[in-house]
Write a protein that holds these residues in place. Structure first.
Motif, PDB file in Angstrom:
ATOM      1  N   ARG A   1      -6.510   8.243  -4.667  1.00 49.90           N
ATOM      2  CA  ARG A   1      -6.037   6.866  -4.851  1.00 49.90           C
ATOM      3  C   ARG A   1      -6.392   6.007  -3.640  1.00 49.90           C
ATOM      4  NH1 ARG A   1      -5.391   2.704  -8.132  1.00 49.90           N
ATOM      5  NH2 ARG A   1      -3.731   1.343  -7.437  1.00 49.90           N
ATOM      6  N   LEU A   2      -6.204   6.542  -2.450  1.00 53.60           N
ATOM      7  CA  LEU A   2      -6.556   5.818  -1.239  1.00 53.60           C
ATOM      8  C   LEU A   2      -8.060   5.583  -1.180  1.00 53.60           C
ATOM      9  CD1 LEU A   2      -5.677   4.554   1.409  1.00 53.60           C
ATOM     10  CD2 LEU A   2      -5.862   6.801   2.463  1.00 53.60           C
TER      11      LEU A   2
ATOM     12  N   ARG B   1      -3.203  11.609  -4.144  1.00 53.78           N
ATOM     13  CA  ARG B   1      -2.931  10.526  -3.198  1.00 53.78           C
ATOM     14  C   ARG B   1      -4.205  10.166  -2.418  1.00 53.78           C
ATOM     15  NH1 ARG B   1       2.135  11.130   0.655  1.00 53.78           N
ATOM     16  NH2 ARG B   1       3.194  11.056  -1.342  1.00 53.78           N
TER      17      ARG B   1
ATOM     18  N   LEU C   1       0.832  -1.199   0.000  1.00 51.10           N
ATOM     19  CA  LEU C   1       0.000   0.000   0.000  1.00 51.10           C
ATOM     20  C   LEU C   1       0.868   1.250   0.000  1.00 51.10           C
ATOM     21  CD1 LEU C   1      -2.784   1.281   0.093  1.00 51.10           C
ATOM     22  CD2 LEU C   1      -2.729   1.036   2.588  1.00 51.10           C
TER      23      LEU C   1
ATOM     24  N   LEU D   1       0.818   4.227  -2.837  1.00 49.95           N
ATOM     25  CA  LEU D   1       0.445   5.605  -2.521  1.00 49.95           C
ATOM     26  C   LEU D   1       1.585   6.594  -2.722  1.00 49.95           C
ATOM     27  CD1 LEU D   1      -1.708   5.051   0.678  1.00 49.95           C
ATOM     28  CD2 LEU D   1      -2.509   5.585  -1.635  1.00 49.95           C
TER      29      LEU D   1
END
Length: 100
Positions: A42-43, A39, A26, A30
């Protein structure tokens, strides 16, 4: 407005720190994005996909499905439950030194 309706309309705000040792896959995914919106998006996307994968595995098969649809649902999933669980684990409270 009731308290439940007020709570459901409030945005969720998160602030967390993560090191590569916490979750290397992960973290590597990220870190490709600069700080900020990309970011965070994306999370958000990864969390949504993990939630969808988790729900997909729990979805019961309805009795009215066609034979082809039912067999497709029973086909082996390409989602590894152990890997999907890492998404959920990423949001758990980190263990402190001395916790078992």
């Amino acid at each position: 407005m009731s308290r439940d309706q007020e709570t459901n309309s409030e945005p969720v705000r998160l602030l967390f720190e993560m090191t590569r040792e916490d979750n290397p896959r992960l973290y590597d995914d990220l870190i490709r994005f600069n700080k900020g919106t990309k970011r965070v998006n994306r999370l958000r996307f990864l969390a949504h996909e993990g939630l969808m994968a988790q729900n997909w595995m729990l979805m019961p098969v309805a009795g009215t499905l066609s034979q082809a649809t039912a067999s497709a649902l029973h086909a082996p999933s390409k989602v590894n439950p152990a890997v999907a669980g890492h998404v959920v684990q990423a949001f758990d409270v980190p263990m402190l030194d001395g916790d078992d």
